[in-house]
Design a protein around this motif. Structure first.
Motif, PDB file in Angstrom:
ATOM      1  N   GLY A 366       0.806  -1.203   0.000  1.00 13.80           N
ATOM      2  CA  GLY A 366       0.000   0.000   0.000  1.00 13.80           C
ATOM      3  C   GLY A 366       0.843   1.257   0.000  1.00 13.80           C
ATOM      4  N   GLY A 367       0.190   2.391  -0.213  1.00 14.21           N
ATOM      5  CA  GLY A 367       0.897   3.649  -0.349  1.00 14.21           C
ATOM      6  C   GLY A 367       1.110   4.364   0.972  1.00 14.21           C
ATOM      7  N   GLY A 368       2.079   5.258   0.969  1.00 12.31           N
ATOM      8  CA  GLY A 368       2.371   6.056   2.149  1.00 12.31           C
ATOM      9  C   GLY A 368       3.610   5.568   2.860  1.00 12.31           C
ATOM     10  N   SER A 369       3.626   5.696   4.183  1.00 16.34           N
ATOM     11  CA  SER A 369       4.822   5.356   4.950  1.00 16.34           C
ATOM     12  C   SER A 369       5.115   3.871   4.952  1.00 16.34           C
ATOM     13  N   ALA A 370       4.158   3.030   4.508  1.00 14.98           N
ATOM     14  CA  ALA A 370       4.410   1.594   4.402  1.00 14.98           C
ATOM     15  C   ALA A 370       5.224   1.240   3.161  1.00 14.98           C
ATOM     16  N   THR A 371       5.510   2.215   2.306  1.00 12.63           N
ATOM     17  CA  THR A 371       6.194   1.950   1.041  1.00 12.63           C
ATOM     18  C   THR A 371       7.622   1.463   1.271  1.00 12.63           C
ATOM     19  N   VAL A 372       7.973   0.369   0.599  1.00 14.16           N
ATOM     20  CA  VAL A 372       9.363  -0.063   0.506  1.00 14.16           C
ATOM     21  C   VAL A 372       9.663  -0.331  -0.962  1.00 14.16           C
ATOM     22  N   PHE A 373      10.924  -0.574  -1.253  1.00 12.98           N
ATOM     23  CA  PHE A 373      11.360  -0.795  -2.626  1.00 12.98           C
ATOM     24  C   PHE A 373      11.969  -2.189  -2.716  1.00 12.98           C
ATOM     25  N   PRO A 374      11.173  -3.175  -3.153  1.00 17.52           N
ATOM     26  CA  PRO A 374      11.657  -4.558  -3.150  1.00 17.52           C
ATOM     27  C   PRO A 374      12.752  -4.781  -4.179  1.00 17.52           C
ATOM     28  N   PRO A 375      13.609  -5.766  -3.942  1.00 11.52           N
ATOM     29  CA  PRO A 375      14.660  -6.075  -4.918  1.00 11.52           C
ATOM     30  C   PRO A 375      14.102  -6.641  -6.212  1.00 11.52           C
ATOM     31  N   TYR A 376      12.915  -7.221  -6.142  1.00 10.85           N
ATOM     32  CA  TYR A 376      12.220  -7.744  -7.319  1.00 10.85           C
ATOM     33  C   TYR A 376      10.755  -7.918  -6.949  1.00 10.85           C
ATOM     34  N   THR A 377       9.921  -8.054  -7.943  1.00 13.12           N
ATOM     35  CA  THR A 377       8.516  -8.376  -7.730  1.00 13.12           C
ATOM     36  C   THR A 377       8.107  -9.420  -8.755  1.00 13.12           C
ATOM     37  N   VAL A 378       7.513 -10.504  -8.297  1.00 24.33           N
ATOM     38  CA  VAL A 378       7.021 -11.549  -9.195  1.00 24.33           C
ATOM     39  C   VAL A 378       5.543 -11.273  -9.460  1.00 24.33           C
ATOM     40  N   SER A 379       5.225 -10.922 -10.687  1.00 22.80           N
ATOM     41  CA  SER A 379       3.839 -10.638 -11.042  1.00 22.80           C
ATOM     42  C   SER A 379       3.059 -11.942 -11.185  1.00 22.80           C
ATOM     43  N   PRO A 380       1.728 -11.888 -11.102  1.00 21.00           N
ATOM     44  CA  PRO A 380       0.938 -13.092 -11.366  1.00 21.00           C
ATOM     45  C   PRO A 380       1.261 -13.720 -12.729  1.00 21.00           C
ATOM     46  N   GLU A 605      -2.953   3.103  -6.395  1.00 24.93           N
ATOM     47  CA  GLU A 605      -2.447   4.040  -5.393  1.00 24.93           C
ATOM     48  C   GLU A 605      -3.316   5.288  -5.299  1.00 24.93           C
ATOM     49  N   GLU A 606      -4.191   5.494  -6.278  1.00 23.12           N
ATOM     50  CA  GLU A 606      -5.061   6.663  -6.252  1.00 23.12           C
ATOM     51  C   GLU A 606      -6.229   6.501  -5.285  1.00 23.12           C
TER      52      GLU A 606
END
Length: 858
Positions: A366-380, A605-606
């Motif tokens: 989710g957006g806001g202060s919970a944001t992190v930047f993962p090293p990768y993301t596996v999409s569906p 995110e909107e």
């Protein structure tokens, strides 16, 4: 019978010894008033002041709870992206969550972080809450038990957890100023209850005071801090403010607030020293605050010669991936599975259509202060393709584009201006154009908080310039632009295309400037392979800064508040894409030709982020239409809902299966493939009900600054039987697995002394053909009682597993608190003596077993 407030569980984590406490007091006594007060405001956005005189090193704090971001808010400091709190609560699995907490402690130590600003245990009062995804549940007991596990996992690794936001920060609209009016029983029985258990049983080391007020007092000045945390619960940890929540000197200093964040400015400092000198604030209060800070430092190993005994377990990249994949699957909730369409038989598949806006670009947090930047993301899409291999054709169509905004530029379209590869060049320029520093970046979103990096004098930076070359992968019309607050100029191929000033609307939350900033856009037609240079310049001679109670525009860069500066903006880029009509038709054609259609829909995110609440629970854009059209074309349509909070599903009875995936972290696609193909069971049960409509849901909009919690005790499933309550589409606790269960019997004592815990044995049988997991839930009720209560409330639960045909007993602990209510006249917990009913089943709406129990005097 009334008893005074106590915690309902013993301590399970370390408390400083008498020797350590004496040493902390000795070190406190070595400090002057000025030194003590200096420690009570942060040194910058993410750290506290060191104090060599007492052997205190710099302490670092970091946002959570979906990962540990550290001190940088960008892609240069990647973090493991764990499933969001709603996904964690959906597991109902405390050991699993505790293990995940240990992983987070390892991540924190790797980033030099001492204090994690998590977990968030505000309740799901309403699904409109913008931060719903960051909280665990609508139920205080489930929230408390998952929260305790999270805290114990983190602190078991020697990193402090910070339970937040104390209290009543259950929505985002006017969160800085609203006064939540919460009745005393609801406050104690619902909203304070998770904090109480996490303080008492979890022995959490820090608490964060919220922005909002409760019953007439801003939380950073609230008497609840001392009355509840100190006096009722004997909390020995530290209370910090939410960022910029502390706005006064004397009232907040006299309250049990210990640390003002961030720094270096704030309402304390010299003003607090002066208040103590004048006798307006007792120095003993300052001493208590510093002692709590030193105690926190000792616990995390930040005080010399007081070693911490906790050591984080090591997690390498492979073990992190395994843990995140397992956890994501354990939180997936199979809400519908008509004719057992899932799991899919891989051997029977030749073509699978993976469709929808979140299929190839999933949302994992989710957006806001919970944001992190993962090293990768596996999409569906990637996860399903990898799992099915070359023998099955996997087709893909976007279907619709639900976003109304142009996203931050993706690395795939950005070339470094010197031709050395992908990326952009960011330059920090002085007023005369002097280059003060630069950095190479690999994305289009930029955030600096209080610093532009080593060697860059923040007070001299007048402009930030982003320079890149856009390379067209396909021919068509590309949309480029900038978004943020302040003055922006853009040139394309050396020609200026705009020079504008962008501002947030009056009263907007600062996080809106981070997650959904205003944009200015320009279009350019490019041939396939064509390149063009783009330069975006952001002037910060006059820029936005955070102050203690507002977003202030056009503050001169020489202002003393510059230490609080937040510079955040984006370079935006949207490649050419088809219209929704064209993409829907393409998706329908692909679905028609496939053995099964997997449609991945979700929020953006909107609409789901910190900083603002939702104004609708509908899926954004034309996603509902997409689902219906695909379901008409293929009877085997599986819909995966990628949202952190409930959305309306008007087509739920028209599709073969509905799988609720939440924001499941960086291993989303792999976990999804595991569940779809039956490698793993969807282990989740709903931590909050999913409504069938928006009728009757609690509001988030204050009236004249006041948000009245008029529903009282009756949030979520607790509203059953009340006038205007609507049964949900999917009830609290609901979730299907890949087997079936028979509830055989319940055994509970017929009588119980008041104030005593008990255990309930629920016997169930796996009546299906697969090994499976079941979450056995026990609810309490008080039929005919004189005290106003819900019809039922969660009293306990247990997770069990069994092989086909096997009977198992789920032993469910029910704490004495389950039979108590808050006595507003007596000011304590009371028991209405008499007969309670315990009911057991797989959800709050399906409870086939019952037992009566007489609760009386011991």
């Amino acid at each position: 019978m009334t008893r005074q407030p106590t915690t309902d569980a013993p301590s399970t984590s370390s408390t400083p010894s008498a020797t350590d406490e004496a040493e902390l007091a000795r070190r406190l006594g070595a400090l002057t008033l000025e030194q003590k007060v200096r420690l009570l405001t942060g040194a910058d956005f993410w750290s506290l002041h060191p104090e060599p005189a007492v052997g205190l090193r710099r302490l670092v704090v970091s946002d959570g709870p979906a990962g540990v971001r550290g001190e940088l808010w960008d892609e240069r400091s990647p973090s493991a992206n764990v499933p969001s709190p709603t996904a964690l609560a959906a597991t109902w699995d405390e050991p699993l969550v505790e293990r995940l907490g240990g992983l987070l402690a390892n991540e924190a130590r790797g980033k030099g972080v001492d204090v994690l600003l998590a977990p968030t245990v505000n309740l799901h009062r309403t699904p409109y809450g913008g931060r719903h995804f960051e909280c665990f549940s609508e139920d205080p007991l489930l929230t408390a038990r998952i929260g305790v596990a999270y805290v114990q996992g983190v602190q078991g690794g020697g990193v402090a957890a910070t339970v937040k936001h104390f209290v009543g920060n259950d929505s985002e609209t006017q969160r800085m100023t609203l006064d939540a009016r919460i009745g005393e029983r609801a406050l104690r029985e619902l909203y304070l209850a998770p904090f109480e258990r996490i303080v008492g049983e979890g022995r959490v080391w820090a608490v964060m005071a919220a922005y909002n007020g409760v019953n007439g007092h801003p939380m950073t000045e609230s008497p609840l801090l001392r009355q509840v945390l100190h006096d009722d619960w004997d909390f020995d940890g530290l209370v910090m403010s939410d960022w910029f929540a502390a706005r006064t000197t004397e009232p907040s200093a006299r309250a049990a607030l210990d640390l003002v964040m961030p720094g270096p400015i704030g309402p304390w400092g010299d003003a607090l020293v002066a208040a103590v000198r004048k006798g307006k604030v007792e120095e003993v209060l300052v001493d208590d605050k510093v002692l709590r800070l030193l105690r926190l430092a000792a616990r995390v190993g930040a005080l010399s010669d007081i070693p911490t005994t906790a050591t984080p377990l090591h997690h390498d990249a492979a073990s992190v991936a395994t843990r995140l994949r397992e956890t994501a699957a354990a939180g997936f909730v199979l809400a519908r599975n008509e004719d057992a369409q899932l799991p899919l038989d891989r051997a029977a598949l030749s073509r699978v259509a993976v469709l929808g806006p979140n299929a190839a670009a999933a949302r994992t947090l989710g957006g806001g202060s919970a944001t992190v930047f993962p090293p990768y993301t596996v999409s569906p899409l990637d996860g399903i393709r990898a799992a099915l291999g070359d023998g099955v054709e996997v087709t893909h169509g976007v279907g619709v584009t639900p976003q109304t905004r142009v996203p931050a530029a993706a690395l795939a379209h950005l070339r470094h201006p010197d031709g050395s590869g992908e990326g952009v060049e960011v330059s920090f320029l002085g007023e005369d154009g002097t280059l003060l520093g630069s950095e190479r970046r690999s994305g289009g979103a930029y955030t600096w908080m209080g610093s532009y990096g080593p060697g860059v004098p923040i007070g001299e930076v007048a402009r930030v310039e982003v320079r890149t070359v856009i390379r067209a992968t396909d021919a068509g019309r590309y949309t480029v632009g900038g978004s943020g607050i302040g003055r922006f100029r853009m040139s394309v191929a050396g020609v200026e295309v705009f020079d504008v000033r962008l501002q947030l609307p009056p009263g907007a939350d600062l996080v809106e400037g981070l997650m959904t900033p205003p944009q200015r856009l320009h279009t350019v037609d490019l041939a396939a392979g064509e390149e063009t240079e783009v330069v975006l310049t952001h002037d910060i001679l006059t820029h936005d800064i955070l102050t203690h109670d507002t977003v202030t525009h056009e503050v001169d860069s020489s202002d003393d508040a510059l230490g609080d500066a937040v510079t955040m903006f984006q370079l935006n880029l949207q490649p050419p894409h088809g219209s929704d009509d064209e993409e829907i038709e393409r998706a329908v054609a692909l679905a028609r030709e496939a053995d099964v259609a997997v449609v991945v829909v979700g929020t953006t995110e909107e609409v789901e982020s910190e900083g603002f609440d939702r104004d609708s629970l509908a899926l954004p854009g034309r996603q509902d239409e997409l689902v219906r059209r695909v379901a008409e074309a293929n009877l085997r349509t599986v819909v995966v809902v990628n949202s952190g909070a409930p959305v309306l599903l008007p087509w739920s009875e028209e599709v073969a299966a509905v799988l609720l995936a939440w924001f499941p972290g960086q291993e989303f696609g792999n976990a999804l493939a595991d569940v779809l193909l039956g490698v793993a069971e969807p282990g989740g049960r709903l931590p909050t009900g999913w409504p069938v409509s928006e009728e009757g849901l609690p509001a988030t909009e204050p009236v004249d600054g006041v948000l009245a919690y008029d529903e009282g005790l009756f949030i979520g499933y607790r509203g059953d039987g009340r006038t205007g309550w609507q049964p949900p589409r999917y009830a609290f606790g609901h979730g299907l697995g890949y087997t079936t269960w028979d509830y055989v019997s319940i055994e509970a004592p017929g009588e119980l002394p008041s104030g005593a815990d008990l255990t309930v044995d629920v016997r169930i049988r796996n009546s299906g053909t697969r090994h499976g997991k079941e979450v056995v839930q026990v609810y309490a009720g008080r039929p005919g009682g004189a005290v106003e209560r819900p019809l039922r409330w969660l009293a306990g639960f247990a997770v069990v597993e069994a092989a086909p045909g096997e009977e198992v007993v789920a032993t469910v602990t029910v704490a004495a608190r389950a039979f108590e209510h808050w006595d507003t006249e007596g000011g304590g917990w009371a028991v209405e003596l008499g007969t309670f009913t315990l009911v057991a089943g797989p959800s709050s709406a399906t409870l086939p077993l019952a037992a009566d129990i007489a609760v009386g005097n011991s």
